[in-house]
Design a protein around this motif. Structure first.
Motif, PDB file in Angstrom:
ATOM      1  N   SER A 112      -1.864  41.245 -23.055  1.00 47.98           N
ATOM      2  CA  SER A 112      -0.685  42.106 -23.052  1.00 47.98           C
ATOM      3  C   SER A 112       0.558  41.215 -22.951  1.00 47.98           C
ATOM      4  N   PRO A 113       1.723  41.740 -23.263  1.00 44.71           N
ATOM      5  CA  PRO A 113       2.934  40.923 -23.139  1.00 44.71           C
ATOM      6  C   PRO A 113       3.135  40.373 -21.724  1.00 44.71           C
ATOM      7  N   GLU A 114       2.787  41.178 -20.728  1.00 45.46           N
ATOM      8  CA  GLU A 114       2.920  40.716 -19.344  1.00 45.46           C
ATOM      9  C   GLU A 114       1.983  39.552 -19.067  1.00 45.46           C
ATOM     10  N   ARG A 115       0.737  39.705 -19.545  1.00 44.44           N
ATOM     11  CA  ARG A 115      -0.252  38.650 -19.323  1.00 44.44           C
ATOM     12  C   ARG A 115       0.136  37.376 -20.078  1.00 44.44           C
ATOM     13  N   ALA A 116       0.678  37.518 -21.282  1.00 45.83           N
ATOM     14  CA  ALA A 116       1.105  36.357 -22.057  1.00 45.83           C
ATOM     15  C   ALA A 116       2.226  35.627 -21.334  1.00 45.83           C
ATOM     16  N   THR A 117       3.137  36.383 -20.736  1.00 44.70           N
ATOM     17  CA  THR A 117       4.226  35.766 -19.970  1.00 44.70           C
ATOM     18  C   THR A 117       3.680  35.025 -18.760  1.00 44.70           C
ATOM     19  N   GLN A 118       2.731  35.649 -18.038  1.00 51.99           N
ATOM     20  CA  GLN A 118       2.118  34.993 -16.880  1.00 51.99           C
ATOM     21  C   GLN A 118       1.401  33.706 -17.312  1.00 51.99           C
ATOM     22  N   ASP A 119       0.679  33.786 -18.420  1.00 52.22           N
ATOM     23  CA  ASP A 119      -0.038  32.603 -18.913  1.00 52.22           C
ATOM     24  C   ASP A 119       0.934  31.477 -19.249  1.00 52.22           C
ATOM     25  N   ASN A 120       2.047  31.821 -19.883  1.00 57.02           N
ATOM     26  CA  ASN A 120       3.055  30.813 -20.217  1.00 57.02           C
ATOM     27  C   ASN A 120       3.653  30.195 -18.959  1.00 57.02           C
ATOM     28  N   GLN A 121       3.892  31.014 -17.951  1.00 52.46           N
ATOM     29  CA  GLN A 121       4.437  30.493 -16.695  1.00 52.46           C
ATOM     30  C   GLN A 121       3.432  29.564 -16.017  1.00 52.46           C
ATOM     31  N   GLN A 122       2.155  29.969 -15.999  1.00 52.09           N
ATOM     32  CA  GLN A 122       1.129  29.125 -15.391  1.00 52.09           C
ATOM     33  C   GLN A 122       0.973  27.820 -16.161  1.00 52.09           C
ATOM     34  N   ARG A 123       1.037  27.912 -17.477  1.00 53.79           N
ATOM     35  CA  ARG A 123       0.929  26.709 -18.304  1.00 53.79           C
ATOM     36  C   ARG A 123       2.070  25.745 -17.983  1.00 53.79           C
ATOM     37  N   GLY A 124       3.274  26.293 -17.854  1.00 56.65           N
ATOM     38  CA  GLY A 124       4.431  25.460 -17.510  1.00 56.65           C
ATOM     39  C   GLY A 124       4.271  24.827 -16.139  1.00 56.65           C
ATOM     40  N   GLN A 125       3.772  25.601 -15.189  1.00 56.21           N
ATOM     41  CA  GLN A 125       3.566  25.089 -13.828  1.00 56.21           C
ATOM     42  C   GLN A 125       2.514  23.971 -13.823  1.00 56.21           C
ATOM     43  N   ILE A 126       1.439  24.160 -14.591  1.00 53.44           N
ATOM     44  CA  ILE A 126       0.400  23.128 -14.674  1.00 53.44           C
ATOM     45  C   ILE A 126       0.968  21.861 -15.302  1.00 53.44           C
ATOM     46  N   ASN A 128       4.063  20.869 -15.241  1.00 55.69           N
ATOM     47  CA  ASN A 128       4.947  20.238 -14.249  1.00 55.69           C
ATOM     48  C   ASN A 128       4.140  19.452 -13.225  1.00 55.69           C
ATOM     49  N   CYS A 129       3.037  20.043 -12.767  1.00 55.17           N
ATOM     50  CA  CYS A 129       2.207  19.357 -11.775  1.00 55.17           C
ATOM     51  C   CYS A 129       1.501  18.139 -12.385  1.00 55.17           C
ATOM     52  N   LEU A 130       1.089  18.237 -13.653  1.00 55.99           N
ATOM     53  CA  LEU A 130       0.504  17.072 -14.313  1.00 55.99           C
ATOM     54  C   LEU A 130       1.539  15.951 -14.415  1.00 55.99           C
ATOM     55  N   GLY A 131       2.799  16.327 -14.530  1.00 53.90           N
ATOM     56  CA  GLY A 131       3.875  15.337 -14.600  1.00 53.90           C
ATOM     57  C   GLY A 131       4.059  14.562 -13.307  1.00 53.90           C
ATOM     58  N   THR A 132       3.557  15.095 -12.196  1.00 55.81           N
ATOM     59  CA  THR A 132       3.669  14.374 -10.921  1.00 55.81           C
ATOM     60  C   THR A 132       2.592  13.299 -10.777  1.00 55.81           C
ATOM     61  N   LEU A 133       1.571  13.346 -11.613  1.00 54.47           N
ATOM     62  CA  LEU A 133       0.502  12.338 -11.568  1.00 54.47           C
ATOM     63  C   LEU A 133       0.924  11.104 -12.360  1.00 54.47           C
ATOM     64  N   GLU A 134       0.250   9.994 -12.085  1.00 54.73           N
ATOM     65  CA  GLU A 134       0.468   8.803 -12.896  1.00 54.73           C
ATOM     66  C   GLU A 134       0.044   9.126 -14.323  1.00 54.73           C
ATOM     67  N   PRO A 135       0.728   8.572 -15.314  1.00 55.94           N
ATOM     68  CA  PRO A 135       0.443   8.951 -16.711  1.00 55.94           C
ATOM     69  C   PRO A 135      -1.015   8.780 -17.122  1.00 55.94           C
ATOM     70  N   ASP A 136      -1.662   7.684 -16.720  1.00 57.98           N
ATOM     71  CA  ASP A 136      -3.055   7.506 -17.126  1.00 57.98           C
ATOM     72  C   ASP A 136      -3.972   8.509 -16.444  1.00 57.98           C
ATOM     73  N   ARG A 137      -3.648   8.889 -15.202  1.00 56.96           N
ATOM     74  CA  ARG A 137      -4.449   9.895 -14.481  1.00 56.96           C
ATOM     75  C   ARG A 137      -4.272  11.272 -15.126  1.00 56.96           C
ATOM     76  N   ALA A 138      -3.039  11.615 -15.499  1.00 59.30           N
ATOM     77  CA  ALA A 138      -2.765  12.900 -16.145  1.00 59.30           C
ATOM     78  C   ALA A 138      -3.482  12.971 -17.502  1.00 59.30           C
ATOM     79  N   ASP A 139      -3.448  11.867 -18.247  1.00 59.89           N
ATOM     80  CA  ASP A 139      -4.149  11.840 -19.534  1.00 59.89           C
ATOM     81  C   ASP A 139      -5.659  11.971 -19.349  1.00 59.89           C
ATOM     82  N   ALA A 140      -6.200  11.347 -18.293  1.00 61.41           N
ATOM     83  CA  ALA A 140      -7.634  11.444 -18.020  1.00 61.41           C
ATOM     84  C   ALA A 140      -8.006  12.882 -17.664  1.00 61.41           C
ATOM     85  N   VAL A 141      -7.175  13.559 -16.884  1.00 66.23           N
ATOM     86  CA  VAL A 141      -7.434  14.964 -16.533  1.00 66.23           C
ATOM     87  C   VAL A 141      -7.412  15.827 -17.804  1.00 66.23           C
ATOM     88  N   ARG A 142      -6.390  15.622 -18.631  1.00 61.75           N
ATOM     89  CA  ARG A 142      -6.320  16.385 -19.899  1.00 61.75           C
ATOM     90  C   ARG A 142      -7.562  16.104 -20.756  1.00 61.75           C
TER      91      ARG A 142
END
Length: 182
Positions: A112-126, A128-142
């Protein structure tokens, strides 16, 4: 002067246009195997192809006067009749399309549009949090959790021992969990 097989078939078609039954019988004997192969290749069902070939020869009998010798090869003309008939049979197999009004009642399986908005917000939050990790660690998680790479593949890619990669990923997930819950 002897005729080529192509000229023979062209002559048989011309005689069929004059309703010569003997010519039609000869035409069938000489070309039915080829036309059966065409219909079978398209329809992929032996009994349906056998029936289609019979219908093709009815069309050939009815339309023999449409063949113009010299413009196309007689075999090409016969194959075109068989091919077109087989394609018509395939089209007739398809179920008729439903009324557009019935399509309105079909539920959308997407979010639904509401769920799509929530998913986009969660994706953005994730992200942002991946950005707090060291680049090689963030790439390994991805790589491990989004791209499906194994721990062994990641350890090889980053030239670290397997247990070190496991530690990287475990510690990175703990940091992500803390970041996301904050």
């Amino acid at each position: 002067m002897t005729q080529t097989p192509s000229q023979d078939i062209a002559e048989l078609i011309s005689r069929c246009a004059l309703r010569d039954r003997a010519a039609f019988r000869l035409l069938y004997e000489r070309t039915s195997a080829k036309l059966f192969g065409v219909t079978l290749r398209i329809l992929r069902d032996r009994s349906e192809a056998e029936e289609a070939v019979q219908e093709v020869y009815v069309k050939i009998w009815q339309r023999a006067d449409r063949y113009v010798a010299g413009t196309t090869s007689p075999i090409s003309w016969l194959v075109a009749v068989a091919r077109n008939h087989s394609l018509d049979v395939l089209r007739a197999r398809r179920p008729p399309s439903d009324d557009i009004d019935e399509a309105i009642d079909i539920a959308d399986s997407g979010p639904s549009p509401e769920r799509a908005t929530q998913d986009n917000q969660q994706r953005g939050q994730i992200e942002n949090c991946l950005g707090t990790l060291e680049p090689d660690r963030a790439d390994a998680v991805r790589g491990a959790y989004l791209d499906g790479y194994s721990y062994e593949e990641l350890a090889s890619r980053y030239a670290v021992p397997l247990n070190t990669m496991r530690t990287w990923l475990r510690r990175s997930l703990i940091k992500l969990k803390d970041c996301l819950s904050a």
